[in-house]
Design a protein around this motif. Structure first.
Motif, PDB file in Angstrom:
ATOM      1  N   MET A 173      16.510  25.738   0.258  1.00 45.15           N
ATOM      2  CA  MET A 173      17.077  26.676  -0.719  1.00 45.15           C
ATOM      3  C   MET A 173      18.525  27.021  -0.360  1.00 45.15           C
ATOM      4  O   MET A 173      19.352  27.243  -1.243  1.00 45.15           O
ATOM      5  CB  MET A 173      16.216  27.937  -0.793  1.00 45.15           C
ATOM      6  CG  MET A 173      14.811  27.670  -1.307  1.00 45.15           C
ATOM      7  SD  MET A 173      13.760  29.141  -1.351  1.00 45.15           S
ATOM      8  CE  MET A 173      14.367  29.963  -2.834  1.00 45.15           C
ATOM      9  N   HIS A 204      14.651  18.915  -6.449  1.00 47.64           N
ATOM     10  CA  HIS A 204      15.755  19.819  -6.772  1.00 47.64           C
ATOM     11  C   HIS A 204      16.557  19.394  -8.007  1.00 47.64           C
ATOM     12  O   HIS A 204      17.374  20.164  -8.504  1.00 47.64           O
ATOM     13  CB  HIS A 204      16.685  20.005  -5.565  1.00 47.64           C
ATOM     14  CG  HIS A 204      17.479  18.794  -5.193  1.00 47.64           C
ATOM     15  ND1 HIS A 204      16.980  17.791  -4.394  1.00 47.64           N
ATOM     16  CD2 HIS A 204      18.732  18.423  -5.523  1.00 47.64           C
ATOM     17  CE1 HIS A 204      17.895  16.854  -4.236  1.00 47.64           C
ATOM     18  NE2 HIS A 204      18.975  17.202  -4.910  1.00 47.64           N
ATOM     19  N   SER A 224      13.181  23.537  -5.286  1.00 45.30           N
ATOM     20  CA  SER A 224      14.155  23.201  -4.251  1.00 45.30           C
ATOM     21  C   SER A 224      13.611  22.192  -3.250  1.00 45.30           C
ATOM     22  O   SER A 224      14.269  21.211  -2.913  1.00 45.30           O
ATOM     23  CB  SER A 224      14.599  24.473  -3.515  1.00 45.30           C
ATOM     24  OG  SER A 224      15.529  24.164  -2.498  1.00 45.30           O
ATOM     25  N   ASN A 271      20.571  23.926  -1.307  1.00 44.66           N
ATOM     26  CA  ASN A 271      20.750  23.823  -2.764  1.00 44.66           C
ATOM     27  C   ASN A 271      21.416  25.058  -3.370  1.00 44.66           C
ATOM     28  O   ASN A 271      21.395  25.242  -4.587  1.00 44.66           O
ATOM     29  CB  ASN A 271      19.393  23.568  -3.428  1.00 44.66           C
ATOM     30  CG  ASN A 271      18.854  22.186  -3.094  1.00 44.66           C
ATOM     31  OD1 ASN A 271      19.562  21.185  -3.179  1.00 44.66           O
ATOM     32  ND2 ASN A 271      17.587  22.111  -2.708  1.00 44.66           N
TER      33      ASN A 271
END
Length: 243
Positions: free
Chosen positions: A224, A83, A79, A227
């Motif tokens: 995180m 990513h 991430s 994403n």
């Protein structure tokens, strides 16, 4: 009656010619550094093939197999570092374009744009010195790695060759060194912290500036969320863990 031809504006003509000249210079520079990079890559693999280097890494004491890495650590590293790792072929043109624009704006190498595969290539084959020809060499090596190894193998090799600060090479050494446990036993906050260190090991080491290390860990967790790996609530809860 004939129409009068419009005269070309001298300023527009100048800028058009300037852009054409800059484009030519850019193309020539790309060809030049690509050729030098390819030569650098060929010399490195002639000295020792990639397959031999991979076996040396796997035979190192403390090597941590992919199967022993927490999924949270894998997700956190991908991430924050790359990513689009699962989707690209070893190079990420979007990240490279963004990095080039940033570097031009700052007139310095301030953003890398390297994928996890390129970083592995650098760790295995080249020095850490920032040179355009080395960046080009990374591309050729990354393409070879992607053609011969799976994403899991590439990730496994990357985290076992990365520097985590304080003299620790590889995620296994770092997990024992900083937290006194193997990677498989790391808590989520610890995973996020380790995922953030290789970007700048001397700055983000937990044994150094604790505030900087914590801030970097928050950046990892926020990535995180961005994403869609964690919800904001889950990330906020992990941030409360500390280490």
């Amino acid at each position: 009656m004939r129409k009068r031809r419009k005269k070309k504006h001298p300023v527009r003509k100048f800028f058009r010619n300037m852009m054409a000249a800059l484009l030519c210079i850019f193309v020539v520079a790309c060809v030049f550094f690509s050729a030098k990079g390819y030569q650098m890559y060929k010399e490195a693999v002639a000295e020792k093939p990639v397959s031999e280097r991979v076996e040396e890494i796997r035979s190192m004491e403390g090597f941590t197999p992919y199967s022993e890495l927490p999924q949270f650590y894998i997700d956190a590293t991908i991430s924050v570092e790359d990513h689009r790792f699962e989707k690209h072929c070893g190079i990420d043109l979007i990240a490279i374009g963004r990095a080039v624009l940033t570097d031009i704006k700052e007139r310095a190498f301030v953003q890398g744009g390297s994928t996890i595969t390129q970083q592995l290539a650098k760790n295995m084959l080249f020095t850490q010195e920032k040179k355009l020809e080395r960046k080009a060499a990374e591309v050729f090596a990354a393409l070879e790695l992607e053609s011969d190894y799976t994403k899991e193998e590439i990730f496994e090799l990357y985290v076992n060759t990365s520097y985590f600060g304080n003299g620790y090479y590889g995620v296994g050494e770092a997990a024992y060194g900083y937290f006194g446990k193997p990677p498989s036993e790391l808590r989520e906050y610890e995973c996020a912290m380790l995922a953030g260190i290789p970007n700048a090991p001397s700055a983000y080491s937990p044994d150094g500036d604790g505030e900087l290390a914590a801030r970097r860990t928050e950046i990892v967790l926020d990535s995180m969320v961005r994403n869609k790996i964690l919800t904001k609530e889950e990330a906020d809860e992990i941030k409360e863990e500390d280490f």
